[in-house]
Design a protein around this motif. Structure first.
Motif, PDB file in Angstrom:
ATOM      1  N   VAL A 473       0.838  -1.207   0.000  1.00  0.00           N
ATOM      2  CA  VAL A 473       0.000   0.000   0.000  1.00  0.00           C
ATOM      3  C   VAL A 473       0.871   1.254   0.000  1.00  0.00           C
ATOM      4  CG1 VAL A 473      -1.672   1.337   1.350  1.00  0.00           C
ATOM      5  CG2 VAL A 473      -1.959  -1.141   1.099  1.00  0.00           C
ATOM      6  N   LEU A 474       1.909   1.282   0.846  1.00  0.00           N
ATOM      7  CA  LEU A 474       2.817   2.443   0.888  1.00  0.00           C
ATOM      8  C   LEU A 474       3.490   2.660  -0.464  1.00  0.00           C
ATOM      9  CD1 LEU A 474       4.604   2.058   4.362  1.00  0.00           C
ATOM     10  CD2 LEU A 474       2.929   3.790   3.712  1.00  0.00           C
ATOM     11  N   ASN A 475       3.930   1.590  -1.104  1.00  0.00           N
ATOM     12  CA  ASN A 475       4.597   1.722  -2.396  1.00  0.00           C
ATOM     13  C   ASN A 475       3.629   2.171  -3.484  1.00  0.00           C
ATOM     14  OD1 ASN A 475       7.136   1.102  -1.528  1.00  0.00           O
ATOM     15  ND2 ASN A 475       7.113  -1.008  -2.225  1.00  0.00           N
ATOM     16  N   THR A 476       2.378   1.739  -3.408  1.00  0.00           N
ATOM     17  CA  THR A 476       1.383   2.192  -4.382  1.00  0.00           C
ATOM     18  C   THR A 476       1.154   3.699  -4.267  1.00  0.00           C
ATOM     19  OG1 THR A 476       0.281   0.029  -4.323  1.00  0.00           O
ATOM     20  CG2 THR A 476      -0.987   1.872  -5.197  1.00  0.00           C
ATOM     21  N   ALA A 477       1.118   4.191  -3.036  1.00  0.00           N
ATOM     22  CA  ALA A 477       0.984   5.636  -2.833  1.00  0.00           C
ATOM     23  C   ALA A 477       2.202   6.372  -3.384  1.00  0.00           C
ATOM     24  CB  ALA A 477       0.812   5.931  -1.346  1.00  0.00           C
ATOM     25  N   ALA A 478       3.389   5.803  -3.178  1.00  0.00           N
ATOM     26  CA  ALA A 478       4.609   6.421  -3.715  1.00  0.00           C
ATOM     27  C   ALA A 478       4.575   6.451  -5.239  1.00  0.00           C
ATOM     28  CB  ALA A 478       5.840   5.659  -3.229  1.00  0.00           C
ATOM     29  N   LEU A 479       4.065   5.388  -5.860  1.00  0.00           N
ATOM     30  CA  LEU A 479       3.978   5.345  -7.318  1.00  0.00           C
ATOM     31  C   LEU A 479       3.085   6.454  -7.857  1.00  0.00           C
ATOM     32  CD1 LEU A 479       4.587   3.926 -10.011  1.00  0.00           C
ATOM     33  CD2 LEU A 479       2.637   2.423  -9.563  1.00  0.00           C
ATOM     34  N   ALA A 480       1.972   6.708  -7.191  1.00  0.00           N
ATOM     35  CA  ALA A 480       1.072   7.772  -7.635  1.00  0.00           C
ATOM     36  C   ALA A 480       1.763   9.129  -7.603  1.00  0.00           C
ATOM     37  CB  ALA A 480      -0.185   7.786  -6.763  1.00  0.00           C
ATOM     38  N   LEU A 481       2.609   9.347  -6.607  1.00  0.00           N
ATOM     39  CA  LEU A 481       3.295  10.630  -6.475  1.00  0.00           C
ATOM     40  C   LEU A 481       4.417  10.817  -7.491  1.00  0.00           C
ATOM     41  CD1 LEU A 481       3.465  10.836  -2.597  1.00  0.00           C
ATOM     42  CD2 LEU A 481       2.244  12.427  -4.076  1.00  0.00           C
ATOM     43  N   THR A 482       4.931   9.735  -8.057  1.00  0.00           N
ATOM     44  CA  THR A 482       6.038   9.867  -9.009  1.00  0.00           C
ATOM     45  C   THR A 482       5.627  10.628 -10.269  1.00  0.00           C
ATOM     46  OG1 THR A 482       5.535   7.716 -10.050  1.00  0.00           O
ATOM     47  CG2 THR A 482       7.128   7.734  -8.228  1.00  0.00           C
ATOM     48  N   PHE A 483       4.343  10.703 -10.551  1.00  0.00           N
ATOM     49  CA  PHE A 483       3.898  11.422 -11.745  1.00  0.00           C
ATOM     50  C   PHE A 483       4.054  12.938 -11.594  1.00  0.00           C
ATOM     51  CE2 PHE A 483       1.908   7.304 -12.219  1.00  0.00           C
ATOM     52  CZ  PHE A 483       2.049   7.053 -13.575  1.00  0.00           C
ATOM     53  N   ALA A 484       4.325  13.406 -10.377  1.00  0.00           N
ATOM     54  CA  ALA A 484       4.595  14.826 -10.165  1.00  0.00           C
ATOM     55  C   ALA A 484       6.079  15.146 -10.248  1.00  0.00           C
ATOM     56  CB  ALA A 484       4.057  15.262  -8.797  1.00  0.00           C
TER      57      ALA A 484
END
Length: 505
Positions: A473-484
């Motif tokens: 779950v933590l890594n999925t949240a990090a993946l979403a932020l990489t688009f910024a």
């Protein structure tokens, strides 16, 4: 696994002709960097042996790991500033001496409380020693040789990531001179003594060209806020999550707010804040820091939970547990070696996104294996998920710093490096603290003291997959932020602070 960043600006020492003695100086600082990295990873393998010998509680086990990382993180920027002002060679030698003494105290510890205090001292001394390493390399070697030297630096650190768990397992199981786990700390003593003797003779002194000052108010606010947050997280399970813990964590919020206000005010007055406030106006920088925070927090949780799962759950020896981690470490080293110089120039942030995705897939694969095979899971079955996780981490740690810092304005590059460095270390400390929430809270009282037969303790075997699910779950949240994040790097040249900043393992 750590990614540490040198915050030092260009040094004041004028260029001098190359001297053969510079290679001895390089060996000294690389050995010190290796000692630091190995001491972070080596202790995890020995934790069960330490626990049995000293009768350590859940909380003490966490602080043995966390004390070092937290002290390092809290002192890192201060250590860099002290080197800028008082001389990098001087601070480096002082840090090596203190690290050596602290290692001896760790090896001589008669209780978990003494070991925790010695580990905190170790981390504080590392915070004086490590920030000077890249600055010393920069002043010692001419520009034409720095690429080769920094490549050697990265190789040594990659080897350290592999050597730590293996060396810890070998030393703990070999029981040299009846020392058991104590030898993992005492091995630093002869290395430290040799480093001091050679460093005094071969290292060159240097200071920063621009005026820099300490920020004692900022240091006090940051340290207080972090302790208010991390201490209750670490002690919560042991104390039954008392009300005072939630009060302290809530109190951390206004302290952090006060720190932010102080940093802005100091910057407006023309002072030298610990954190340059204007950096966070850029969405890409804020996103990069947050990705680093989430990713490194997950890493901190994983490594503590994983080593306890292997030894106290599956019944592995310290040596077998260390050897089991080789696929992960090799994956990190290989991916980190090609990510910055080969992949990021072509694919930019897609490399980081691929890394987070691989890390998540590896976690999910490991989760499936842990549930499917239970106590019968073997090291051979772990090779694939651990390798995938290692490759993912290697594709994130080194490129993330390079991608974000290369897009920071030149005048704020040093401050940005310090922020990334500190966030990464604090995230590791937070991850160890969160292990009490995501892993230790799932264990019944007393299960940490049961090693069980070869199939191990059922409590550890059942808790580990739940922990992996939270990490996904933590890594999925990090993946979403990489688009910024910025799509591509913008390299300003070899003498820019970001060009000499990356440490990956």
């Amino acid at each position: 696994m750590y990614d540490r960043t040198d915050t030092a600006p260009p040094v004041s020492l004028p260029h001098r002709p190359a001297d053969r003695r510079r290679w001895i100086a390089l060996a000294v600082v690389l050995t010190a960097a290796l000692m630091d990295l190995v001491d972070v990873t080596i202790v995890n393998v020995a934790i069960p042996a330490i626990q049995r010998d000293l009768g350590a509680t859940y909380s003490a086990v966490q602080w043995i790991a966390e004390g070092y990382v937290l002290a390092f993180a809290l002192g890192l920027i201060t250590g860099g500033r002290l080197g800028d002002v008082h001389g990098r060679r001087r601070l480096f030698l002082f840090g090596v001496a203190g690290f050596t003494v602290a290692s001896a105290l760790c090896g001589a510890s008669a209780s978990s409380e003494m070991l925790i205090a010695a580990r905190v001292l170790q981390g504080a001394m590392a915070a004086l020693m490590v920030p000077q390493v890249l600055a010393i390399i920069h002043v010692t070697f001419p520009p034409a040789e720095r690429g080769r030297v920094f490549g050697m630096y990265g190789g040594i650190l990659g080897a350290g990531a592999i050597a730590g768990p293996i060396l810890g397992g070998i030393l703990t199981q070999a029981d040299l001179f009846g020392l058991g786990w104590r030898s993992i700390f005492l091995i630093n003593v002869p290395l430290g003594v040799a480093g001091l003797a050679l460093g005094r003779r071969y290292l060159t002194e240097s200071t920063a060209t621009e005026s820099r000052r300490l920020d004692p108010t900022g240091m006090a606010l940051a340290t207080t806020g972090l302790l208010l947050l991390l201490f209750p997280l670490t002690q919560g399970h042991e104390q039954g999550w008392p009300a005072w813990g939630f009060v302290l964590m809530t109190a951390a919020l206004p302290v952090f707010a006060g720190f932010a206000v102080h940093q802005r005010a100091l910057s407006r007055r023309g002072g030298t804040p610990l954190v340059e406030p204007s950096l966070f106006k850029a969405r890409s920088f804020t996103a990069g820091v947050t990705v680093e925070l989430l990713f490194s927090t997950a890493t901190g949780v994983f490594f503590l939970a994983w080593i306890l799962y292997l030894q106290l759950g599956l019944g592995y020896s310290a040596l077998r547990a260390g050897l089991t981690g080789i696929p992960f470490s090799v994956g990190v080293s290989v991916a980190a070696a090609v990510s910055v110089q080969v992949l990021v120039p072509r694919f930019g942030r897609k490399v980081i996104q691929a890394g987070v995705t691989l890390m998540t897939l590896g976690i999910l694969g490991y989760l499936w294996e842990a549930q499917h095979f239970g106590g019968g899971l073997t090291p051979w079955q772990m090779i694939l998920p651990l390798t995938v996780m290692g490759l993912g981490m290697g594709l994130v740690l080194a490129p993330l710093t390079d991608l974000v810092l290369s897009n920071v304005p030149h005048q704020h590059a040093g401050s940005a490096s310090g922020v990334f460095n500190t966030v990464q270390q604090l995230a590791q400390a937070t991850g160890v603290a969160l292990a009490s929430v995501l892993f230790f809270a799932l264990l019944p009282d007393g299960s940490a003291s049961r090693t069980g037969p070869s199939t191990g303790s059922r409590a550890f075997i059942e808790a580990f997959p739940v922990t992996l699910a939270w990490l996904a779950v933590l890594n999925t949240a990090a993946l979403a932020l990489t688009f910024a994040l910025p799509a591509q790097t913008r390299h300003p040249g070899p003498d820019h602070p970001t060009a000499r900043s990356v440490r990956s393992s």
